[in-house]
Design an enzyme around this catalytic site. Structure first.
Site, mmCIF file in Angstrom:
data_model
loop_
_atom_site.group_PDB
_atom_site.id
_atom_site.type_symbol
_atom_site.label_atom_id
_atom_site.label_comp_id
_atom_site.label_asym_id
_atom_site.label_seq_id
_atom_site.Cartn_x
_atom_site.Cartn_y
_atom_site.Cartn_z
ATOM 1 N N GLU A 1 -1.234 -9.580 7.004
ATOM 2 C CA GLU A 1 -0.646 -9.055 5.773
ATOM 3 C C GLU A 1 -1.581 -9.235 4.583
ATOM 4 O O GLU A 1 -1.780 -8.311 3.787
ATOM 5 C CB GLU A 1 0.688 -9.770 5.461
ATOM 6 N N CYS B 1 2.630 -15.138 3.272
ATOM 7 C CA CYS B 1 2.518 -13.675 3.264
ATOM 8 C C CYS B 1 3.602 -13.022 2.411
ATOM 9 O O CYS B 1 3.336 -12.021 1.738
ATOM 10 C CB CYS B 1 2.523 -13.146 4.690
ATOM 11 N N CYS C 1 5.406 -14.866 7.104
ATOM 12 C CA CYS C 1 5.578 -16.276 6.748
ATOM 13 C C CYS C 1 5.692 -16.399 5.226
ATOM 14 O O CYS C 1 5.568 -15.411 4.499
ATOM 15 C CB CYS C 1 4.396 -17.098 7.265
ATOM 16 N N HIS D 1 -4.339 -13.963 7.490
ATOM 17 C CA HIS D 1 -3.197 -13.335 8.147
ATOM 18 C C HIS D 1 -3.306 -11.829 7.940
ATOM 19 O O HIS D 1 -3.848 -11.362 6.930
ATOM 20 C CB HIS D 1 -1.888 -13.838 7.548
#
Length: 147
Positions: A52, A83, A80, A50
């Site tokens: 992040e 993250c 999410c 992801h």
């Protein structure tokens, strides 16, 4: 603030080329971008890629410490649960994000006092632009699947 979100949006657009959900992240320290990343989950076939998480890894390498306590993160979509965990573990000072994510968003955990670190947050920055980027991506996917 908006200029950093513009940079996160530029990162998010890079994800589209590889079929990844267009999410971008920028980490800022002392008013300067020290890391930038976008989703590469599909491209690299790695569930944790992801934006992040990738930005945190880059920022940590750049400053030589996993503690990013003097840093802010700008993300095109509400983070999410995974993250948020990474952001809290990195001790990031503040989260700025664009689009809200009603299904997978976990921003409420950023200020949960049960953890040893909490993180300020502000959502809805360039919300319309971020939402449009996401909705256009998913419309395109649905159109491809119906053909």
């Amino acid at each position: 603030m908006e200029e950093f979100m513009d940079e996160a949006i530029k990162e998010a657009k890079k994800s589209i080329k590889t079929g990844d959900v267009p999410v971008g992240a920028i980490i800022v320290k002392d008013g300067k971008i020290i890391a930038r990343a976008h989703n590469t989950k599909e491209k690299k076939q790695c569930a944790v890629n992801h934006a992040e998480v990738l930005a945190i890894i880059k920022a940590s390498k750049k400053i030589g410490n996993f503690r990013l306590d003097d840093c802010d993160i700008y993300i095109t979509k509400e983070p999410c649960l995974m993250c948020i965990g990474a952001i809290l573990s990195a001790r990031i000072k503040k989260i700025y994000f664009g689009a809200y994510d009603k299904k997978f968003g976990a921003i409420e955990f950023a200020s949960n006092n049960n953890f040893n670190h909490t993180c300020e947050h502000e959502g809805g920055i360039k919300k319309d632009t971020c939402e449009k980027l996401l909705s256009n991506f998913f419309k395109e996917i649905r159109a491809c699947k119906s053909n």
